[in-house]
Structures are given as C-alpha cells and as structure tokens.
Design a protein around this motif. Structure first.
Motif, PDB file in Angstrom:
ATOM      1  N   THR A  87      30.994 -19.603  37.890  1.00  0.00           N
ATOM      2  CA  THR A  87      30.750 -20.957  37.913  1.00  0.00           C
ATOM      3  C   THR A  87      31.596 -21.536  37.588  1.00  0.00           C
ATOM      4  OG1 THR A  87      28.318 -21.552  36.843  1.00  0.00           O
ATOM      5  CG2 THR A  87      29.995 -19.525  35.334  1.00  0.00           C
ATOM      6  N   SER A  88      31.076 -23.024  36.686  1.00  0.00           N
ATOM      7  CA  SER A  88      31.199 -24.018  35.631  1.00  0.00           C
ATOM      8  C   SER A  88      32.183 -23.560  34.833  1.00  0.00           C
ATOM      9  CB  SER A  88      30.930 -25.063  36.461  1.00  0.00           C
ATOM     10  OG  SER A  88      30.506 -25.435  37.361  1.00  0.00           O
ATOM     11  N   GLY A  89      33.383 -24.404  34.831  1.00  0.00           N
ATOM     12  CA  GLY A  89      33.828 -24.104  33.197  1.00  0.00           C
ATOM     13  C   GLY A  89      34.617 -22.572  32.901  1.00  0.00           C
ATOM     14  N   MET A  90      35.257 -22.442  34.198  1.00  0.00           N
ATOM     15  CA  MET A  90      35.689 -20.863  33.524  1.00  0.00           C
ATOM     16  C   MET A  90      37.458 -21.186  34.137  1.00  0.00           C
ATOM     17  SD  MET A  90      33.118 -17.797  35.490  1.00  0.00           S
ATOM     18  CE  MET A  90      33.336 -17.189  34.494  1.00  0.00           C
ATOM     19  N   ASN A  91      38.593 -20.447  33.376  1.00  0.00           N
ATOM     20  CA  ASN A  91      39.695 -20.866  33.737  1.00  0.00           C
ATOM     21  C   ASN A  91      39.916 -19.499  34.530  1.00  0.00           C
ATOM     22  OD1 ASN A  91      40.417 -22.383  32.272  1.00  0.00           O
ATOM     23  ND2 ASN A  91      40.116 -21.121  30.002  1.00  0.00           N
ATOM     24  N   VAL A  92      40.572 -19.533  35.432  1.00  0.00           N
ATOM     25  CA  VAL A  92      40.862 -18.954  37.037  1.00  0.00           C
ATOM     26  C   VAL A  92      42.089 -18.769  37.642  1.00  0.00           C
ATOM     27  CG1 VAL A  92      38.331 -18.844  37.781  1.00  0.00           C
ATOM     28  CG2 VAL A  92      39.971 -20.476  38.965  1.00  0.00           C
ATOM     29  N   LEU A  93      42.319 -17.454  38.109  1.00  0.00           N
ATOM     30  CA  LEU A  93      44.034 -17.709  39.425  1.00  0.00           C
ATOM     31  C   LEU A  93      43.606 -17.975  40.429  1.00  0.00           C
ATOM     32  CD1 LEU A  93      46.731 -17.356  39.031  1.00  0.00           C
ATOM     33  CD2 LEU A  93      46.392 -15.159  38.042  1.00  0.00           C
ATOM     34  N   ALA A 188      13.933 -21.120  22.594  1.00  0.00           N
ATOM     35  CA  ALA A 188      15.091 -22.225  22.986  1.00  0.00           C
ATOM     36  C   ALA A 188      15.795 -21.285  24.266  1.00  0.00           C
ATOM     37  CB  ALA A 188      16.175 -21.289  21.965  1.00  0.00           C
ATOM     38  N   ILE A 189      16.157 -22.069  24.918  1.00  0.00           N
ATOM     39  CA  ILE A 189      17.034 -21.732  26.167  1.00  0.00           C
ATOM     40  C   ILE A 189      17.952 -20.683  26.245  1.00  0.00           C
ATOM     41  CG2 ILE A 189      18.288 -22.595  28.472  1.00  0.00           C
ATOM     42  CD1 ILE A 189      16.777 -25.703  27.758  1.00  0.00           C
ATOM     43  N   MET A 190      18.278 -19.633  27.320  1.00  0.00           N
ATOM     44  CA  MET A 190      19.627 -18.835  26.532  1.00  0.00           C
ATOM     45  C   MET A 190      20.016 -18.440  27.075  1.00  0.00           C
ATOM     46  SD  MET A 190      18.376 -18.366  23.663  1.00  0.00           S
ATOM     47  CE  MET A 190      18.587 -16.760  23.300  1.00  0.00           C
ATOM     48  N   GLN A 191      20.428 -19.034  28.012  1.00  0.00           N
ATOM     49  CA  GLN A 191      21.088 -18.992  29.523  1.00  0.00           C
ATOM     50  C   GLN A 191      21.630 -21.184  30.336  1.00  0.00           C
ATOM     51  OE1 GLN A 191      19.463 -16.736  32.007  1.00  0.00           O
ATOM     52  NE2 GLN A 191      18.327 -18.460  33.743  1.00  0.00           N
ATOM     53  N   GLY A 192      22.640 -20.702  30.738  1.00  0.00           N
ATOM     54  CA  GLY A 192      22.794 -21.702  31.226  1.00  0.00           C
ATOM     55  C   GLY A 192      23.815 -23.625  29.997  1.00  0.00           C
ATOM     56  N   ALA A 224      21.054 -13.167  33.380  1.00  0.00           N
ATOM     57  CA  ALA A 224      21.873 -12.460  33.733  1.00  0.00           C
ATOM     58  C   ALA A 224      23.369 -12.494  33.140  1.00  0.00           C
ATOM     59  CB  ALA A 224      22.737 -14.208  35.327  1.00  0.00           C
ATOM     60  N   SER A 225      24.064 -11.387  33.205  1.00  0.00           N
ATOM     61  CA  SER A 225      25.232 -11.093  31.843  1.00  0.00           C
ATOM     62  C   SER A 225      26.307 -12.122  32.155  1.00  0.00           C
ATOM     63  CB  SER A 225      25.391  -9.705  32.656  1.00  0.00           C
ATOM     64  OG  SER A 225      26.089  -9.612  33.656  1.00  0.00           O
ATOM     65  N   SER A 226      26.198 -12.960  33.612  1.00  0.00           N
ATOM     66  CA  SER A 226      27.070 -13.879  33.467  1.00  0.00           C
ATOM     67  C   SER A 226      26.869 -15.021  32.318  1.00  0.00           C
ATOM     68  CB  SER A 226      27.293 -14.484  34.986  1.00  0.00           C
ATOM     69  OG  SER A 226      25.664 -15.121  35.347  1.00  0.00           O
ATOM     70  N   ASP A 227      26.140 -15.219  31.626  1.00  0.00           N
ATOM     71  CA  ASP A 227      25.652 -17.051  30.889  1.00  0.00           C
ATOM     72  C   ASP A 227      25.763 -16.628  29.786  1.00  0.00           C
ATOM     73  OD1 ASP A 227      24.499 -17.870  33.772  1.00  0.00           O
ATOM     74  OD2 ASP A 227      23.073 -16.640  32.939  1.00  0.00           O
ATOM     75  N   LEU A 228      27.408 -15.256  29.629  1.00  0.00           N
ATOM     76  CA  LEU A 228      27.070 -15.262  27.666  1.00  0.00           C
ATOM     77  C   LEU A 228      28.115 -15.914  27.500  1.00  0.00           C
ATOM     78  CD1 LEU A 228      28.715 -11.698  28.112  1.00  0.00           C
ATOM     79  CD2 LEU A 228      25.893 -12.168  27.082  1.00  0.00           C
ATOM     80  N   SER A 229      28.651 -17.786  28.022  1.00  0.00           N
ATOM     81  CA  SER A 229      29.896 -18.343  27.205  1.00  0.00           C
ATOM     82  C   SER A 229      29.257 -19.691  26.490  1.00  0.00           C
ATOM     83  CB  SER A 229      30.055 -19.391  28.910  1.00  0.00           C
ATOM     84  OG  SER A 229      28.641 -20.104  29.379  1.00  0.00           O
ATOM     85  N   CYS A 230      28.048 -19.594  26.483  1.00  0.00           N
ATOM     86  CA  CYS A 230      27.822 -20.494  25.113  1.00  0.00           C
ATOM     87  C   CYS A 230      27.581 -19.340  24.122  1.00  0.00           C
ATOM     88  CB  CYS A 230      26.189 -20.594  24.787  1.00  0.00           C
ATOM     89  SG  CYS A 230      24.867 -19.864  25.123  1.00  0.00           S
ATOM     90  N   PHE A 231      27.319 -18.282  24.485  1.00  0.00           N
ATOM     91  CA  PHE A 231      27.655 -16.991  22.973  1.00  0.00           C
ATOM     92  C   PHE A 231      28.646 -17.060  22.672  1.00  0.00           C
ATOM     93  CE2 PHE A 231      24.322 -16.016  24.512  1.00  0.00           C
ATOM     94  CZ  PHE A 231      22.692 -16.366  24.270  1.00  0.00           C
ATOM     95  N   ASP A 232      29.675 -17.444  23.253  1.00  0.00           N
ATOM     96  CA  ASP A 232      31.526 -17.309  22.592  1.00  0.00           C
ATOM     97  C   ASP A 232      31.870 -18.734  22.481  1.00  0.00           C
ATOM     98  OD1 ASP A 232      31.988 -14.804  22.963  1.00  0.00           O
ATOM     99  OD2 ASP A 232      32.599 -14.856  25.260  1.00  0.00           O
TER     100      ASP A 232
END
Length: 418
Positions: A87-93, A188-192, A224-232
């Motif tokens: 998804t958006s906002g990820m550092n990728v190679l 609260a919104i918990m993902q996105g 989804a387990s992918s929506d963890l970025s906000c928790f970091d």
C-alpha cells in the motif's frame, strides 16, 4: 532554419529508443510508494517518490505500474513475508524496467520486490521512533503507572463494529467468577490513513473523564494485519506513553510488536486476551480480599477469645480486690462509728451538765423563788413593772406575794428626792 525540426512524437520516439538502448536491463530501486491503486483489470498503478532526509520534501518522483499477472503474485508474496498489504507510504526495494511511451511518457514497470528490505525499513523506523521517545524521557512512563487493585472500570478504544470488540465485551460479561466490570466504548477508526488521528481523538475524550476509569484498552479485531503502520507512529506513541491511565494494547497481531505495544503499560495479543488480563487481575485481587477476610475473621475470633479470658481474669481480680476494699471500708466505718458513739455520748453528757446548770440558775432567778424569799412583784396589764416610769395615776396594778396577790389603784406617785 539551419536545423531540421522534429515533431513531438518523433522526439519521444528518439527518447524511447535512447532509453531502450542505454537502459536495457532491469534495476533494483529504493523508493516510497504513493497513491497506490488497483483498477478493475487488476493492474496496480502508483507513484514512487523520494524525500529529503531532513526536510521530508519530495525530491524525486516517477510513475509506476505493476501489471495484473505480476501484481497478483508479488502482492501475495509481499503480504505473506511482511504481514502487511502492499500500500501507500511504504519503503520498498523493487526491481523495475525503465519505460518511455510516446503518449504516456516516463514510467517504471515493477517486475520483482524484496520484502526483507521493507521489513528492515519498518524495524528501522520503529527503532527511530523508540529512540526519540527514549531521548525525550517518555518511553516507559505508562509502564511505570500502577494499576489499581480493583481494575474494573475500563475505557475502550475500538471500532464499534469490530468482532474483536464484541469478543472483548462477551469475555468480560461472562467471566467464570461473576466479577462485575464497567466498560465504556470510545469509538475510533482502527485502520487506514485516518486511524492515527481518530485514536488520538478518542484518548483526548477519555482524558476529560479520566477520574471515572482505572485503565484504557486499545483493541483491534477483525482488521487486516497490514494496517499496523499507525501503531508505529511517533504521535500516537507519545500520546499513549504520557497518558495518565495505564493503557492495555490488544491489536491482534502476534508476529510483530508495534511501538504502541512497547510504550503501553501491558501488551496482550488479542482483544480477548486483554479481557482475560483484566479478569485474571480482578480475580487475584478478589482472592486476596477473601483470604484477608478469612484471616481477619480468624484473628478476630482468637483476639476476642483472649480478650474474654483476660476480662474474666480481670473480673475475678476486681471482685477479690473489691471484697478486700469493702472489708477494709467496713472496718473503718465500724471504727469511725465507735468514735462517733463515744463522741456523741461525751457531747450529750456535757450538754446535759450545761442544761442542768442553766436549769439551776433559771430556778434560782425565777419569780417564784424570789417571792419565796419575801420579795413582791408588781404587774400592770400582766406585765412586771420595774420602774415608776411605767405607772400613771389611776392605773390598776397587781401585787403578787409569796402566798397570794392583791389589786390596787395608783392614787399617787412619789419619786425619790434628788
């Protein structure tokens, strides 16, 4: 013109040929994903950007595409390895080929991806956030808070429709010990993309009523387990770390420990595990209270028995001492009574002698005795006259003698000559 001109399409074809000639291979490229979207044909269109490390302003940008057959394979591989969606906002190679189309211009076509790079970047970002929190002195603040012994008033941050929230409530309500919990949902919104701001807003609402709660539970289930970025994120982490109530996290992701999990007072893997944490703690407190109650009853009984025994002994001693004191007082009273009897008798004898003396004196000076000795008494109106001042001419007077009395009328009054 001295030089022949080219149409735009001719120029674009030459650019295309030049890129194909000089950049014929594929290249591994580092970048951040942006504006990732998938169309109905399954193709993924996105942008790759690069930001300045200090200012975070965009210094490079390129359009990218992942064709549907490749995207289906790469996205599944990426999510399986990282636990997160592409998804958006990820550092990728990514491995890309450089393309130039006469109509659509410059673009990068993705043919491969290295998930380990993204995992490393996620870990690196987490470490940077944790380091910043530690430098600011707030990393362990929430963990240092003491949970109340009776922790049964819980403010809950979750999506109201999440399955995990329902599991949490059911677990609390149906606990085997029948313990009573009071929970209040702060939605609260918990993902996105909006989840970070939404969770922080919920914390701010709880802060206004902080005296009504013992702890906060941040739970996330069914997402989804992918929506963890906000928790970091640093912003959410610093809010949780400095929150005045203990925060228990249960965001339902077992493999990775987020920054939120680290700064929270206690981390549980799932919403159900958070409920079990509260139940176990309150059960332990209830057990300790029951044990304390039993110990108090036992010790109170022993203490009462001892006090009764001491009181009985004291009562016997008091009876004995009272008996001795009564005997002593009775002896003193008898002694005093004897003294009083002697004193009264002596006083009566003395008074008797006084009365006898006075009686003799009165008898001696009484008129009867005076008359017996040859004297007379003159009375007027039954009162003794002792002076001529009490008489007048024609007064009727009585003269009493030893053997009788006579009545006279005053015909003359003679005063002695001076």
């Amino acid at each position: 013109m001295s030089q022949a001109s080219l149409t735009l399409s001719e120029l674009n074809r030459q650019v295309k040929d030049a890129i194909r000639t000089h950049l014929p291979e594929t290249y591994w490229m580092r970048g951040e994903t942006s504006d990732v979207r998938r169309n109905r044909n399954g193709h993924c269109y996105l942008e790759f950007i690069e930001k300045d490390a200090v200012t975070q302003s965009i210094i490079a940008k390129a359009r990218g595409v992942i064709w549907s057959n490749v995207f289906q394979m790469l996205s599944a591989y990426f999510e399986n390895e990282t636990g997160q969606q592409f998804t958006s906002g990820m550092n990728v190679l990514v491995r890309v080929s450089v393309e130039f189309h006469e109509l659509y211009g410059y673009s990068l076509t993705v043919v491969d991806i290295d998930p380990s790079f993204t995992l490393g970047e996620i870990a690196r970002n987490r470490q940077l956030v944790l380091k910043q929190l530690e430098e600011e002195g707030v990393l362990t603040l929430n963990r240092e808070l003491a949970l109340p012994e009776l922790t049964n008033r819980v403010a809950v941050i979750s999506s109201p429709t999440a399955a995990g929230y329902e599991d949490f409530c059911d677990q609390l309500a149906n606990n085997p010990g029948g313990l009573v919990f009071y929970s209040k949902l702060f939605p609260a919104i918990m993902q996105g993309d909006r989840s970070e701001a939404s969770i922080i807003a919920a914390l701010e609402k709880i802060f206004q009523y902080r005296d009504l709660f013992d702890a906060v539970a941040i739970i996330r289930g069914g997402g989804a387990s992918s929506d963890l970025s906000c928790f970091d994120s640093y912003l959410l982490a610093t809010n949780v770390a400095q929150f005045p109530l203990p925060v228990i996290s249960g965001i339902g992701h077992e493999r990775d420990v987020t920054v939120l999990d680290i700064v929270a007072h206690t981390r549980a893997k799932t919403p159900t595990a958070v409920a079990e944490f509260f139940i176990a703690r309150l059960t332990r407190t209830a057990t300790e209270l029951i044990s304390l109650e039993e110990r108090m009853v036992s010790e109170s009984g022993s203490r009462l028995l001892k006090e009764q025994t001491d009181l009985f002994s004291l009562s016997k001693e008091l009876v004995h001492q009272s008996s001795l004191m009564v005997q002593k007082e009775m002896a003193a009273v008898q002694q005093l009574s004897g003294k009083m009897k002697y004193g009264v008798r002596h006083l009566l004898q003395h008074q008797s002698h006084v009365l006898e003396n006075r009686a003799q004196f009165i008898q001696m000076v009484s008129p009867v005795n005076i008359l017996k000795r040859g004297y007379t008494l003159t009375l007027k109106d039954r009162k003794i006259i002792t002076s001529l001042q009490g008489l007048s001419l024609d007064d009727v007077i009585e003269t009493r003698f030893r053997d009788g009395s006579s009545t006279s009328v005053v015909t003359g009054i003679k005063k002695p000559e001076e």
